[in-house]
Scaffold this motif. Structure first.
Motif, PDB file in Angstrom:
ATOM      1  N   MET A 208      97.509  57.081  71.145  1.00  0.00           N
ATOM      2  CA  MET A 208      96.449  57.447  70.730  1.00  0.00           C
ATOM      3  C   MET A 208      95.636  58.204  72.062  1.00  0.00           C
ATOM      4  SD  MET A 208      93.295  55.390  68.663  1.00  0.00           S
ATOM      5  CE  MET A 208      94.140  54.172  68.384  1.00  0.00           C
ATOM      6  N   THR A 209      95.278  59.207  71.658  1.00  0.00           N
ATOM      7  CA  THR A 209      94.559  60.228  72.650  1.00  0.00           C
ATOM      8  C   THR A 209      93.181  59.410  73.376  1.00  0.00           C
ATOM      9  OG1 THR A 209      93.352  61.429  71.152  1.00  0.00           O
ATOM     10  CG2 THR A 209      95.246  62.311  71.825  1.00  0.00           C
ATOM     11  N   ALA A 210      92.771  59.552  74.400  1.00  0.00           N
ATOM     12  CA  ALA A 210      91.413  59.217  74.898  1.00  0.00           C
ATOM     13  C   ALA A 210      90.523  59.681  73.933  1.00  0.00           C
ATOM     14  CB  ALA A 210      91.111  59.658  76.213  1.00  0.00           C
ATOM     15  N   LYS A 211      90.496  60.864  73.415  1.00  0.00           N
ATOM     16  CA  LYS A 211      89.400  61.149  72.486  1.00  0.00           C
ATOM     17  C   LYS A 211      89.180  60.748  71.344  1.00  0.00           C
ATOM     18  CE  LYS A 211      87.714  65.758  70.602  1.00  0.00           C
ATOM     19  NZ  LYS A 211      87.696  67.076  70.527  1.00  0.00           N
ATOM     20  N   ARG A 212      90.657  60.388  70.773  1.00  0.00           N
ATOM     21  CA  ARG A 212      90.573  59.531  69.661  1.00  0.00           C
ATOM     22  C   ARG A 212      90.085  57.823  69.769  1.00  0.00           C
ATOM     23  NH1 ARG A 212      90.278  59.889  64.213  1.00  0.00           N
ATOM     24  NH2 ARG A 212      91.522  58.336  63.114  1.00  0.00           N
ATOM     25  N   GLN A 213      90.438  57.515  70.794  1.00  0.00           N
ATOM     26  CA  GLN A 213      90.198  56.150  71.041  1.00  0.00           C
ATOM     27  C   GLN A 213      88.682  55.891  71.189  1.00  0.00           C
ATOM     28  OE1 GLN A 213      92.231  55.412  74.781  1.00  0.00           O
ATOM     29  NE2 GLN A 213      93.748  54.089  73.849  1.00  0.00           N
ATOM     30  N   GLN A 214      87.791  57.009  71.779  1.00  0.00           N
ATOM     31  CA  GLN A 214      86.413  56.909  71.905  1.00  0.00           C
ATOM     32  C   GLN A 214      85.939  57.041  70.468  1.00  0.00           C
ATOM     33  OE1 GLN A 214      85.511  60.506  74.541  1.00  0.00           O
ATOM     34  NE2 GLN A 214      85.746  59.141  76.328  1.00  0.00           N
ATOM     35  N   PHE A 215      86.481  57.772  69.629  1.00  0.00           N
ATOM     36  CA  PHE A 215      86.142  58.090  68.310  1.00  0.00           C
ATOM     37  C   PHE A 215      86.088  56.550  67.519  1.00  0.00           C
ATOM     38  CE2 PHE A 215      87.108  58.586  63.974  1.00  0.00           C
ATOM     39  CZ  PHE A 215      85.940  59.433  63.263  1.00  0.00           C
ATOM     40  N   ARG A 216      87.360  56.020  67.684  1.00  0.00           N
ATOM     41  CA  ARG A 216      87.317  54.761  66.909  1.00  0.00           C
ATOM     42  C   ARG A 216      86.506  53.608  67.493  1.00  0.00           C
ATOM     43  NH1 ARG A 216      90.073  54.328  62.313  1.00  0.00           N
ATOM     44  NH2 ARG A 216      90.984  52.222  62.862  1.00  0.00           N
ATOM     45  N   GLU A 217      86.034  53.772  68.899  1.00  0.00           N
ATOM     46  CA  GLU A 217      85.459  52.794  69.447  1.00  0.00           C
ATOM     47  C   GLU A 217      83.772  53.071  69.141  1.00  0.00           C
ATOM     48  OE1 GLU A 217      84.035  49.500  71.389  1.00  0.00           O
ATOM     49  OE2 GLU A 217      86.002  50.154  70.967  1.00  0.00           O
ATOM     50  N   ARG A 218      83.395  54.235  68.728  1.00  0.00           N
ATOM     51  CA  ARG A 218      82.087  54.470  68.169  1.00  0.00           C
ATOM     52  C   ARG A 218      81.968  53.816  66.842  1.00  0.00           C
ATOM     53  NH1 ARG A 218      82.731  59.428  70.772  1.00  0.00           N
ATOM     54  NH2 ARG A 218      83.535  60.475  68.961  1.00  0.00           N
ATOM     55  N   LEU A 219      83.291  54.129  66.090  1.00  0.00           N
ATOM     56  CA  LEU A 219      83.142  53.550  64.610  1.00  0.00           C
ATOM     57  C   LEU A 219      82.814  51.778  64.436  1.00  0.00           C
ATOM     58  CD1 LEU A 219      86.083  55.283  62.798  1.00  0.00           C
ATOM     59  CD2 LEU A 219      83.583  55.692  62.458  1.00  0.00           C
ATOM     60  N   ARG A 220      83.737  51.246  65.539  1.00  0.00           N
ATOM     61  CA  ARG A 220      83.568  49.814  65.683  1.00  0.00           C
ATOM     62  C   ARG A 220      82.267  49.165  65.934  1.00  0.00           C
ATOM     63  NH1 ARG A 220      89.009  50.398  67.180  1.00  0.00           N
ATOM     64  NH2 ARG A 220      88.537  50.932  69.544  1.00  0.00           N
ATOM     65  N   LEU A 221      81.477  50.179  66.916  1.00  0.00           N
ATOM     66  CA  LEU A 221      80.313  49.720  67.358  1.00  0.00           C
ATOM     67  C   LEU A 221      79.397  50.002  66.208  1.00  0.00           C
ATOM     68  CD1 LEU A 221      80.060  51.329  70.937  1.00  0.00           C
ATOM     69  CD2 LEU A 221      80.441  49.040  70.228  1.00  0.00           C
ATOM     70  N   GLN A 222      79.571  50.965  65.498  1.00  0.00           N
ATOM     71  CA  GLN A 222      78.706  51.242  64.247  1.00  0.00           C
ATOM     72  C   GLN A 222      78.720  50.056  63.132  1.00  0.00           C
ATOM     73  OE1 GLN A 222      79.318  54.938  62.359  1.00  0.00           O
ATOM     74  NE2 GLN A 222      78.931  56.238  64.399  1.00  0.00           N
ATOM     75  N   ALA A 223      80.206  49.674  62.972  1.00  0.00           N
ATOM     76  CA  ALA A 223      80.395  48.652  62.102  1.00  0.00           C
ATOM     77  C   ALA A 223      80.053  47.257  62.701  1.00  0.00           C
ATOM     78  CB  ALA A 223      81.948  48.379  62.078  1.00  0.00           C
ATOM     79  N   ALA A 224      79.813  46.927  63.923  1.00  0.00           N
ATOM     80  CA  ALA A 224      78.958  45.928  64.641  1.00  0.00           C
ATOM     81  C   ALA A 224      77.648  45.826  64.045  1.00  0.00           C
ATOM     82  CB  ALA A 224      79.560  45.892  65.991  1.00  0.00           C
ATOM     83  N   GLU A 225      76.961  46.938  64.288  1.00  0.00           N
ATOM     84  CA  GLU A 225      75.834  46.947  64.038  1.00  0.00           C
ATOM     85  C   GLU A 225      75.452  46.603  62.520  1.00  0.00           C
ATOM     86  OE1 GLU A 225      73.913  50.549  64.905  1.00  0.00           O
ATOM     87  OE2 GLU A 225      74.817  50.417  66.842  1.00  0.00           O
TER      88      GLU A 225
END
Length: 78
Positions: A1-18
């Motif tokens: 997975m590219t760094a850009k894709r990893q950042q995108f997935r991490e943003r999704l995980r943070l939104q889910a955590a909220e």
């Protein structure tokens, strides 16, 4: 997975955590974030402070389930 894709997935995980903290349903979170319900389930397990993984990777809880809910038979026996 590219760094850009990893950042995108991490943003999704943070939104889910909220949303977990607000008590929203996993299916709704998955639909809104356009991911699978299974992904949301995995994120929820990783986020939940009450769920730990033991040394074999099995899920355990900090407190036994019996202590979280009273046993209905215990009341009936009294």
């Amino acid at each position: 997975m590219t760094a850009k894709r990893q950042q995108f997935r991490e943003r999704l995980r943070l939104q889910a955590a909220e949303r977990f903290s607000r008590g929203e349903a996993r299916a709704l979170i998955a639909k809104d974030l356009r991911v699978s319900v299974r992904s949301v389930q995995r994120w929820r397990q990783a986020w939940d402070p009450q769920i730990l993984r033991d040394h074999d990777g099995l899920l355990t809880r900090r407190e036994p389930l019996a202590s979280l809910k009273p046993d209905p038979l215990t009341k009936a026996r009294r």
